[in-house]
Structure formats: C-alpha cells, structure tokens
Design a protein around this motif. Sequence first.
Motif, mmCIF file in Angstrom:
data_model
loop_
_atom_site.group_PDB
_atom_site.id
_atom_site.type_symbol
_atom_site.label_atom_id
_atom_site.label_comp_id
_atom_site.label_asym_id
_atom_site.label_seq_id
_atom_site.Cartn_x
_atom_site.Cartn_y
_atom_site.Cartn_z
ATOM 1 N N GLY A 243 0.806 -1.220 0.000
ATOM 2 C CA GLY A 243 0.000 0.000 0.000
ATOM 3 C C GLY A 243 0.832 1.259 0.000
ATOM 4 O O GLY A 243 0.491 2.238 0.665
ATOM 5 N N ILE A 244 1.940 1.246 -0.743
ATOM 6 C CA ILE A 244 2.809 2.420 -0.804
ATOM 7 C C ILE A 244 2.743 3.023 -2.200
ATOM 8 O O ILE A 244 2.364 2.368 -3.167
ATOM 9 N N ALA A 245 3.127 4.278 -2.300
ATOM 10 C CA ALA A 245 3.133 4.945 -3.594
ATOM 11 C C ALA A 245 4.297 4.430 -4.435
ATOM 12 O O ALA A 245 5.418 4.272 -3.937
ATOM 13 N N ALA A 246 4.008 4.148 -5.693
ATOM 14 C CA ALA A 246 5.067 3.709 -6.593
ATOM 15 C C ALA A 246 5.948 4.902 -6.957
ATOM 16 O O ALA A 246 5.457 6.020 -7.119
ATOM 17 N N PRO A 247 7.266 4.702 -7.083
ATOM 18 C CA PRO A 247 8.129 5.807 -7.497
ATOM 19 C C PRO A 247 7.811 6.217 -8.926
ATOM 20 O O PRO A 247 7.225 5.456 -9.706
ATOM 21 N N LEU A 248 8.209 7.417 -9.280
ATOM 22 C CA LEU A 248 7.921 7.969 -10.594
ATOM 23 C C LEU A 248 8.338 7.028 -11.715
ATOM 24 O O LEU A 248 7.618 6.867 -12.711
ATOM 25 N N SER A 249 9.458 6.377 -11.568
ATOM 26 C CA SER A 249 9.981 5.522 -12.633
ATOM 27 C C SER A 249 9.103 4.313 -12.918
ATOM 28 O O SER A 249 9.252 3.672 -13.966
ATOM 29 N N GLN A 250 8.175 3.995 -12.007
ATOM 30 C CA GLN A 250 7.309 2.820 -12.190
ATOM 31 C C GLN A 250 5.901 3.198 -12.653
ATOM 32 O O GLN A 250 5.054 2.328 -12.789
ATOM 33 N N TRP A 251 5.651 4.447 -12.909
ATOM 34 C CA TRP A 251 4.295 4.886 -13.223
ATOM 35 C C TRP A 251 3.776 4.316 -14.539
ATOM 36 O O TRP A 251 2.627 3.903 -14.635
ATOM 37 N N ASN A 252 4.612 4.326 -15.552
ATOM 38 C CA ASN A 252 4.136 3.953 -16.895
ATOM 39 C C ASN A 252 5.142 3.049 -17.612
ATOM 40 O O ASN A 252 5.539 3.315 -18.747
ATOM 41 N N ARG A 253 5.501 1.959 -16.975
ATOM 42 C CA ARG A 253 6.527 1.087 -17.530
ATOM 43 C C ARG A 253 6.121 0.439 -18.855
ATOM 44 O O ARG A 253 6.981 0.049 -19.657
ATOM 45 N N LYS A 254 4.833 0.300 -19.095
ATOM 46 C CA LYS A 254 4.384 -0.347 -20.334
ATOM 47 C C LYS A 254 4.320 0.632 -21.506
ATOM 48 O O LYS A 254 4.127 0.218 -22.645
ATOM 49 N N GLU A 255 4.476 1.928 -21.229
ATOM 50 C CA GLU A 255 4.517 2.928 -22.291
ATOM 51 C C GLU A 255 5.908 2.923 -22.932
ATOM 52 O O GLU A 255 6.926 2.862 -22.243
ATOM 53 N N LYS A 256 5.947 3.016 -24.248
ATOM 54 C CA LYS A 256 7.241 3.049 -24.916
ATOM 55 C C LYS A 256 8.032 4.296 -24.531
ATOM 56 O O LYS A 256 9.254 4.240 -24.358
ATOM 57 N N PHE A 257 7.338 5.416 -24.409
ATOM 58 C CA PHE A 257 8.007 6.648 -23.954
ATOM 59 C C PHE A 257 6.970 7.591 -23.369
ATOM 60 O O PHE A 257 5.809 7.610 -23.774
ATOM 61 N N TRP A 258 7.403 8.352 -22.369
ATOM 62 C CA TRP A 258 6.534 9.319 -21.714
ATOM 63 C C TRP A 258 7.395 10.287 -20.918
ATOM 64 O O TRP A 258 8.605 10.052 -20.740
ATOM 65 N N ASP A 277 8.601 3.609 -32.435
ATOM 66 C CA ASP A 277 7.452 4.504 -32.507
ATOM 67 C C ASP A 277 6.236 3.859 -31.860
ATOM 68 O O ASP A 277 6.105 2.631 -31.835
ATOM 69 N N LYS A 278 5.329 4.698 -31.341
ATOM 70 C CA LYS A 278 4.006 4.237 -30.958
ATOM 71 C C LYS A 278 3.116 4.250 -32.201
ATOM 72 O O LYS A 278 3.431 4.912 -33.205
ATOM 73 N N GLU A 279 1.999 3.571 -32.142
ATOM 74 C CA GLU A 279 1.069 3.614 -33.266
ATOM 75 C C GLU A 279 0.547 5.031 -33.485
ATOM 76 O O GLU A 279 0.365 5.472 -34.622
ATOM 77 N N GLU A 280 0.315 5.740 -32.389
ATOM 78 C CA GLU A 280 -0.303 7.055 -32.486
ATOM 79 C C GLU A 280 0.707 8.201 -32.447
ATOM 80 O O GLU A 280 0.340 9.363 -32.633
ATOM 81 N N GLU A 281 1.978 7.907 -32.215
ATOM 82 C CA GLU A 281 2.978 8.971 -32.098
ATOM 83 C C GLU A 281 4.356 8.417 -32.407
ATOM 84 O O GLU A 281 4.767 7.377 -31.882
ATOM 85 N N SER A 282 5.092 9.112 -33.248
ATOM 86 C CA SER A 282 6.458 8.698 -33.542
ATOM 87 C C SER A 282 7.395 9.169 -32.433
ATOM 88 O O SER A 282 7.087 10.127 -31.707
ATOM 89 N N LEU A 283 8.525 8.519 -32.327
ATOM 90 C CA LEU A 283 9.526 8.938 -31.344
ATOM 91 C C LEU A 283 10.036 10.337 -31.683
ATOM 92 O O LEU A 283 10.277 11.152 -30.788
ATOM 93 N N ALA A 284 10.146 10.635 -32.974
ATOM 94 C CA ALA A 284 10.602 11.972 -33.377
ATOM 95 C C ALA A 284 9.618 13.054 -32.937
ATOM 96 O O ALA A 284 10.027 14.144 -32.499
ATOM 97 N N ALA A 285 8.320 12.766 -33.035
ATOM 98 C CA ALA A 285 7.314 13.736 -32.582
ATOM 99 C C ALA A 285 7.388 13.929 -31.077
ATOM 100 O O ALA A 285 7.218 15.041 -30.562
ATOM 101 N N PHE A 286 7.659 12.854 -30.355
ATOM 102 C CA PHE A 286 7.817 12.940 -28.902
ATOM 103 C C PHE A 286 9.029 13.803 -28.555
ATOM 104 O O PHE A 286 8.986 14.626 -27.635
ATOM 105 N N VAL A 287 10.102 13.637 -29.306
ATOM 106 C CA VAL A 287 11.305 14.430 -29.073
ATOM 107 C C VAL A 287 11.029 15.912 -29.338
ATOM 108 O O VAL A 287 11.514 16.790 -28.605
#
Length: 561
Positions: A243-258, A277-287
Amino acid sequence: MENRFLTGCSVLLMLLAHSLVQAQPKVLSVAQWQQDVKALAEQMPKMHRSSYNKVSQQEFDSAVAVLHAQVPKLQDHEIMVSLTRLVAVIGDGHTRLTLPQDMAVAYSRAHSSTPPPADSSLFLNHLPVKLALFDDGLFIRETTPELMHLVGAEVLQIGNITVKEVLEKVRPVVHYDNEMGFKQLAPTFLVVPEFLAALGIADDSEEVVFKVKTRDGATTDIVLSSIPQFKQVYFVGASEALGIAAPLSQWNRKEKFWLHMLEKEKTLYVQLNESNDKEEESLAAFVAQIERIVTGFPVEKLVLDLRYNPGGNNHLNRSLVLALARSEQVNRFGKLYTLIGRETFSAAQMLANDLEYYTNTLFVGEPSGSSPSAYGDSRKMQLPNSKLTIRVSTIYWRDWDGDEKRPWTAPDIPVGYTSRDYLAGRDPALEAVLQMPQNNTIANVMQQVYENAGFRSATWVYFRAVQDARADSEAVNQAEKSFGEYLLQANKSPDAIAWYSHISSRYKEEAWPLVGLAKAHLLSEERQKAVAMLEKAIQLQPADKQAKELLSAIKKMPSKG
C-alpha cells in the motif's frame, strides 16, 4: 569464455545424470529431436556474424555431438534446456533460444512475436512469483495476488541449493553480454520449473520448494506450483502489497516513452522504455515535444531514464541525440543526466554510446546490461520439428571508443538498488540526480565523477568540455588547475602524473603544469624526475617563483641511503 563453455558442458553432464534411465522424449520422436539438433548446429553458425568469437568450433561441435547422442535418454523439456545451453554458449546477449512461454506473464525483451512451438505440450510453465537480484540478494519482487505476503521475501535456497550455487547452475543457459546482463536475466530462468528440474535445482517440475526469509524476518519453506497457462493472471509488487506509492519511474513502464515535469525541482523526467514509434505517435514527434518544453519552461535539469529499455530500432535514436546535443539549455554538465542499468540493452545501449560521445550527459545508476561494442540485430530461425525459435545475431555494432572490450557503459555516478529501496518505494538514482547542484562547475563535476567512477570517467568529462565550442576557456583552465591540485592533495600520485603529463603537453609554453608534474613525481618519491620538470619550468619562465622555491627545497633534502 572457455570457462563458461566448460561450465556449460558440466551442467549438461549433470543434467544427464539427473535423467531417469527410462526417460525419453514423448512429444517428438528421438529422430525428430536429433534432426533439430543437427539443424541448429548447421544453420546457426552460418547465420551468426561471428559464431566462434567466444567459443571454438571444436568445442561447439563437441557439445552438439554430446547432445545428439544423449537425446534418447532425455525428456522433452530436458532437451529444450540443453538446446538453450547450446545456443547460449555462443556468448552474446542477442543470440538465444526464445523460451516457449505465455508472454502475458513471462519476461521477454523481443520486439517481434515468436511463433508457437509445434505442440502445445512444449510450452514451459511459470511459477507464481517473479524474482529480482538486488544489491543485497535474490528477492521475490512480485507474486500472484494470493501470495502477496511473500513480496519482498529473500530467497535463501531453491530446493536444497543455496542461491549462490543456484545462480552458477543456471549461468550456462543464460544469454548475456556482461555480468549485469546476467543479473537481469538469471532470475527469469529461476521461475521456470522445467529449467529448475532439468538443471538439478529442484527435484521435479510439479512442485518447487523455496526457502525464504519473509519481510518480518521469519524463515520458512514455501511450495510453489505452476500458474495455469494462458489464463488471465496478473502479478502484484511492493506498491500493491504494501500500500505504498510507486516511485515515478514505475508509473508507466508499459509505455514506450513518456515524460513528466517535476515543477518544484524544475526537472523534466523522460522515460524511454523502447526505442520504437508508438502507433499514435512517432519517437521523433515525442522528441519535438521535449524540445518545446525545454525552450518554453524553466527546465534546470533533464533526466533521461533508459533503465528499463531493452532496445528496439537504433536508427530512431537520431532525433533524440540531435535534440539533446543542440540544446543550449540542457546540454551542459550538471543539467543533463541519463539513468542506466542492467536492462539498458541493444538499441538503448547504442543510444547511450551516442549520448556519451555527443553530449555532456552524466550517467547515473548501474552499469548497462549490454556491451558498447556488441553483436545484435538477431534474426529468427525455426527448428524443423519442434518449431522452437532461435534468434541469432547477424551484425556486429562497434562502439566509438577504441576499447572494444569495454564490458558496459559505466555510470559516472554509481547508485545501487536494494530490496529496502524497492520495499520503501524509493528510486535512489533519481534521488541522487535531484540532489545534484543545478549550477555545477566543470571542476566540481570532474571531482565528483572521479570520487565515484575514477580517473578515466573524470578525464572524459574534461575532454568533452574542452571540445565543446561553447566552452568558457577560463572555466576550463580553472578546472585543469583545480583537478590537478585535488589529485595532489588526495595523494593520488599515478593519476596526478598522468593528468599533469597531459596538461603539460597541452600548454607547452607554460610552467605551472610542469610544477604540478614535479609535485606528482615527488609524491611517488621520484626526486630526479621532479628536478628535471622544475628545471624545464624555469627554462620556460625564469621568473617562476614557485618552481624556484620548490627546486631549492628539493636540493636541500638529504639524499637517501
């Protein structure tokens, strides 16, 4: 690598000794399995970029012959374990037999799907726990919900074998570039009951006994059976179990990038978990989004987290490298940090290589799980009868560094990770970055890196600073003098000699580097070399008071013996 091969052979012999005399394959015939062994032995060396780089052809052929002869005495899963070991002996992290498992629960760093085996009976099982090798031992990291009281329990034995021995028994079947890669992957094999049985760690694959020390300090034996295959199941970790808060690094591990902006700290946290790339967003667009945030907000630090990135398409790294390298705001020592660790592999390793060379990033965390120069770009081959999939490295990627034997990218600021950190929901690596001063001088960074990672890493900070067109010559010169004085005061004579030797070659017409070199030689009790350096300094600058006084003091010293 010869020792690794011999260890593998001994494991194979041990495996055979544990087989029952009447044991034999059931899913496939002896002839079919032997045909698979032959196909692997013939095709894999042809596909691999350099099959016999770490094992000789004679050794490999010998292992093939042993397995071929012993197939009639082995069960199907024992043959699969032996094939895994045979592939692993090639000795790189990309070349492997992809274990036929339910990928919904099993660990995999493959970026493409794996065809199923010929028969569903060849699918391997998974115990209801996931393990991790923390700095303080092997622990249960996650469990199925009914066993969540075991999250954080230390594994002391599997069967009657200590963890230290267990890890060495499993080593020959693990595919890895370096020891960090082994630490990442070894626990994933220890939850496959067929491997535990075949390697003689467990008595059988139906029930496996773990001796553990629970979070409250009690030592107990637990009996684990496989979870149902291809049924809906999930695992819970420390945040759910405690029942503890997850650290920031564990928030979205299944996301390719965030990314996430830490407003109080004025720090932009970017996590890249897959170089694709994600289906809805390229890595270049994220950058591009990262660049807009950096230029539009008061970002004092940028933290790029590659600790959970097993690779992807290394060509997509270019947009990120260019963006960070050209950033006037964050591409400075003390402002740009890259978190790395044992799961930083393949395309993520190549990204780390480029960042190391082209930017002023500081690496924080553990050494990477891949070698900077490594075999990769694995291609699939299927064995003809079992349809098991082998992935084989086809390209050798060479690092920019001349040292092709570098085992990993070493962190400039090493930060470990213990079970206590995990159970407390802490992220020591990110915490270390956030505690760094925002406006660090080159001199301070060099000293900090030296104290944590040694001379080579500290001088690489210096060389990058010198080669930065934006470099402030006065700040660089101050760093040169300050770092030399620091080495002298710390009595690091070999490093001080190396440092001042380089600086004196850089400033050939100045006396102060030679005076520093003379002091370094004195620390090593090399009086004549010190005198020679001081005399040369006085020739360059006859009025140099420090050189004259030190030379006079040396000449007044009593001679030894």
